[in-house]
Design an enzyme around this catalytic site. Structure first.
Site, mmCIF file in Angstrom:
data_model
loop_
_atom_site.group_PDB
_atom_site.id
_atom_site.type_symbol
_atom_site.label_atom_id
_atom_site.label_comp_id
_atom_site.label_asym_id
_atom_site.label_seq_id
_atom_site.Cartn_x
_atom_site.Cartn_y
_atom_site.Cartn_z
ATOM 1 N N GLY A 29 9.544 -1.465 10.207
ATOM 2 C CA GLY A 29 8.896 0.101 10.693
ATOM 3 C C GLY A 29 9.849 0.887 10.987
ATOM 4 N N LYS A 87 0.793 -1.138 0.107
ATOM 5 C CA LYS A 87 0.000 0.043 -0.133
ATOM 6 C C LYS A 87 0.746 1.313 -0.075
ATOM 7 C CE LYS A 87 -2.484 -1.262 3.481
ATOM 8 N NZ LYS A 87 -3.440 -0.967 4.549
ATOM 9 N N GLY A 103 10.022 -6.010 6.206
ATOM 10 C CA GLY A 103 10.136 -7.639 6.563
ATOM 11 C C GLY A 103 9.966 -8.324 5.265
HETATM 12 P P1 ADP Z 1 7.559 -4.799 3.334
HETATM 13 O O1 ADP Z 1 7.529 -5.749 4.569
HETATM 14 O O2 ADP Z 1 8.836 -5.251 2.662
HETATM 15 O O3 ADP Z 1 7.688 -3.327 3.850
HETATM 16 P P2 ADP Z 1 4.866 -4.747 2.571
HETATM 17 O O4 ADP Z 1 4.578 -5.098 3.837
HETATM 18 O O5 ADP Z 1 4.592 -2.918 2.438
HETATM 19 O O6 ADP Z 1 6.422 -4.816 2.351
HETATM 20 O O7 ADP Z 1 4.382 -5.333 1.331
HETATM 21 C C1 ADP Z 1 4.381 -6.795 1.126
HETATM 22 C C2 ADP Z 1 3.178 -7.343 0.393
HETATM 23 O O8 ADP Z 1 2.661 -6.615 -0.559
HETATM 24 C C3 ADP Z 1 3.430 -8.790 0.064
HETATM 25 O O9 ADP Z 1 2.541 -9.322 0.959
HETATM 26 C C4 ADP Z 1 3.037 -8.748 -1.233
HETATM 27 O O10 ADP Z 1 2.315 -10.017 -1.676
HETATM 28 C C5 ADP Z 1 1.970 -7.588 -1.573
HETATM 29 N N1 ADP Z 1 1.883 -6.957 -2.605
HETATM 30 C C6 ADP Z 1 3.030 -6.864 -3.746
HETATM 31 N N2 ADP Z 1 2.559 -6.576 -4.857
HETATM 32 C C7 ADP Z 1 1.257 -6.464 -4.940
HETATM 33 C C8 ADP Z 1 0.291 -6.489 -5.889
HETATM 34 N N3 ADP Z 1 0.503 -6.006 -7.308
HETATM 35 N N4 ADP Z 1 -1.082 -6.487 -5.194
HETATM 36 C C9 ADP Z 1 -1.522 -6.845 -4.172
HETATM 37 N N5 ADP Z 1 -0.398 -7.095 -3.178
HETATM 38 C C10 ADP Z 1 0.920 -7.136 -3.527
HETATM 39 MG MG MG Z 2 5.304 -6.090 5.397
#
Ligand code: ADP
Ligand code: MG
Length: 395
Positions: A375, A199, A352
């Site tokens: 975070g 998001k 993460g």
């Molecule tokens: P991080 O933990 O690295 O900060 P986030 O928690 O913000 O990353 O996002 C990770 C999640 O985003 C994953 O579970 C992944 O499946 C999801 N994601 C990535 N691209 C998409 C997409 N196009 N549509 C839906 N979910 C997505």
């Molecule tokens: Mg995450």
């Protein structure tokens, strides 16, 4: 770093209270499935043992909501730690009550005690001074090594620092802050940020800050869909945050005004269902079909990202490029990881899920730094103070 660190204090024969991040993933039976966070705390713990300190560890685990939850006790973690240290770890069944007090009173030099989940105590998340004081009674010196919890002012991460003689950063926090500090305060250019993940709303702050600093900003993952919508294209059933479309448009304008090369997906992999075995195909970003959803960046975008990354000297990456948990939509994330692995640059991974993706691709050792704090690393890159670090003694 302007904060006191473990090396700055004399810990010989002292009673040292250490906040660690043992918030590890577990399976249905409660077995620890990834011990990275336990391993990350070992340098500090071993250093203290080498100096004959009494080591009292405290950590949170999951979200028990201020009460005792049997399935969120720290016993499985104590077992993992004991194996890694090849040493007895006395796990007690409360945080500051009878059991803990007795165990600490009976400690000898070089002993290790692990207190129960700090979040069993309602005072933890409230940063309650009473609970902080009770924890501090176990300590001559407080060492915070829980980087993943530094963006939260809780009793065991921040409050406790007020009631001890000395409060310092452990090796993990020191390493995280010094390495990522390079990128935040003194990056070698070209400086490229890759932001993805689910998001936009989670990452607005960091995007706004990075736009002021980077030469190029690559956007992928679920959040790219909101930017695709901001360009006026149809997004089908893709994950889009309607209330953030205007903001995405403003960020595009802001990047232009700042001369930042903002690169959005020019093609995406779309699927007819959010499922590993869904029909899927790559299409231009302005041709997402009704009833389909974008779940990864496409091959042209991968190429474009690689071209921008080729000359980078500093790269910060937070958030996967697609739904990497499903093989069919992991290509964008894996390719970006491979590109970073081959760069002659400082490469920093925060988040993460991004860290998990890099590990899954087996490229962990090819990166300069993989942060243990999602975070916390985001907040650090936003340029905001980490409250639990602020609470430590100045040099
Ligand atoms: P991080 O933990 O690295 O900060 P986030 O928690 O913000 O990353 O996002 C990770 C999640 O985003 C994953 O579970 C992944 O499946 C999801 N994601 C990535 N691209 C998409 C997409 N196009 N549509 C839906 N979910 C997505
Ligand atoms: Mg995450």
């Amino acid at each position: 770093m302007d904060k006191k660190v473990l090396k700055n204090v004399n810990v010989d024969d002292k009673q040292v209270l250490v906040r660690v991040d043992f918030n590890v993933p577990v399976d249905d039976e409660g077995n620890v499935t990834d011990a990275t966070r336990v391993e990350a705390a070992l340098p500090t713990i071993k250093y203290l043992l080498k100096h004959d300190a009494k080591v009292i560890l405290m950590a949170h685990f999951g979200r028990p909501g201020g009460e005792v939850k049997e399935d969120l006790r720290l016993d499985p973690v104590a077992q993992v730690l004991s194996n890694k240290l090849n040493k007895k770890v006395t796990k007690v069944d409360d945080t500051v009550e009878e059991d803990a007090q007795k165990a600490v009173a009976n400690m000898e030099k070089g002993d290790v005690v692990l207190l129960e989940n700090t979040r069993f105590n309602p005072g933890e998340k409230k940063n309650d001074p009473e609970f902080s004081k009770q924890l501090a009674q176990f300590a001559d010196i407080y060492v915070n090594d829980a980087f993943g919890a530094t963006h939260r002012a809780h009793a065991s991460t921040a409050g406790v620092a007020d009631y001890v003689d000395e409060a310092v950063a452990g090796f993990l926090i020191q390493n995280e802050l010094e390495t990522m500090g390079q990128a935040v305060y003194n990056p070698e250019h070209p400086y490229v940020a890759i932001i993805g993940g689910a998001k936009v709303s989670d990452k607005i702050g960091v995007i706004e800050t990075l736009i002021e600093k980077v030469d190029a900003l690559l956007i992928g993952g679920g959040m790219a869909n909101t930017f695709i919508a901001a360009q006026g294209y149809e997004t089908g059933d893709s994950l889009v945050e309607e209330d953030k479309i205007d903001l995405a448009g403003e960020l595009i304008e802001k990047a232009k005004a700042k001369g930042v090369n903002l690169v959005l997906p020019e093609d995406v992999v779309i699927a007819d269902d959010f499922a590993a075995d869904a029909d899927n195909k790559a299409v231009p970003a302005d041709e997402i079909e009704e009833g389909w959803q974008a779940l990864d960046i496409g091959p042209k975008t991968i190429e474009k990202f690689s071209a921008v990354l080729k000359d980078a000297k500093t790269v910060v990456w937070n958030g996967p490029m697609g739904v990497f948990e499903m093989d069919a939509f992991a290509k964008g994330t894996n390719q970006v990881a491979k590109t970073l692995a081959n760069l002659d640059a400082m490469t920093i991974i925060g988040g993460g899920d991004s860290a998990a993706a890099v590990k899954k691709a087996g490229l962990e050792s090819e990166m300069t730094h993989i942060s243990t704090g999602g975070g916390a690393s985001l907040q650090f890159f936003e340029g905001k103070p980490l409250q639990a670090v602020e609470a430590l003694d100045n040099k």
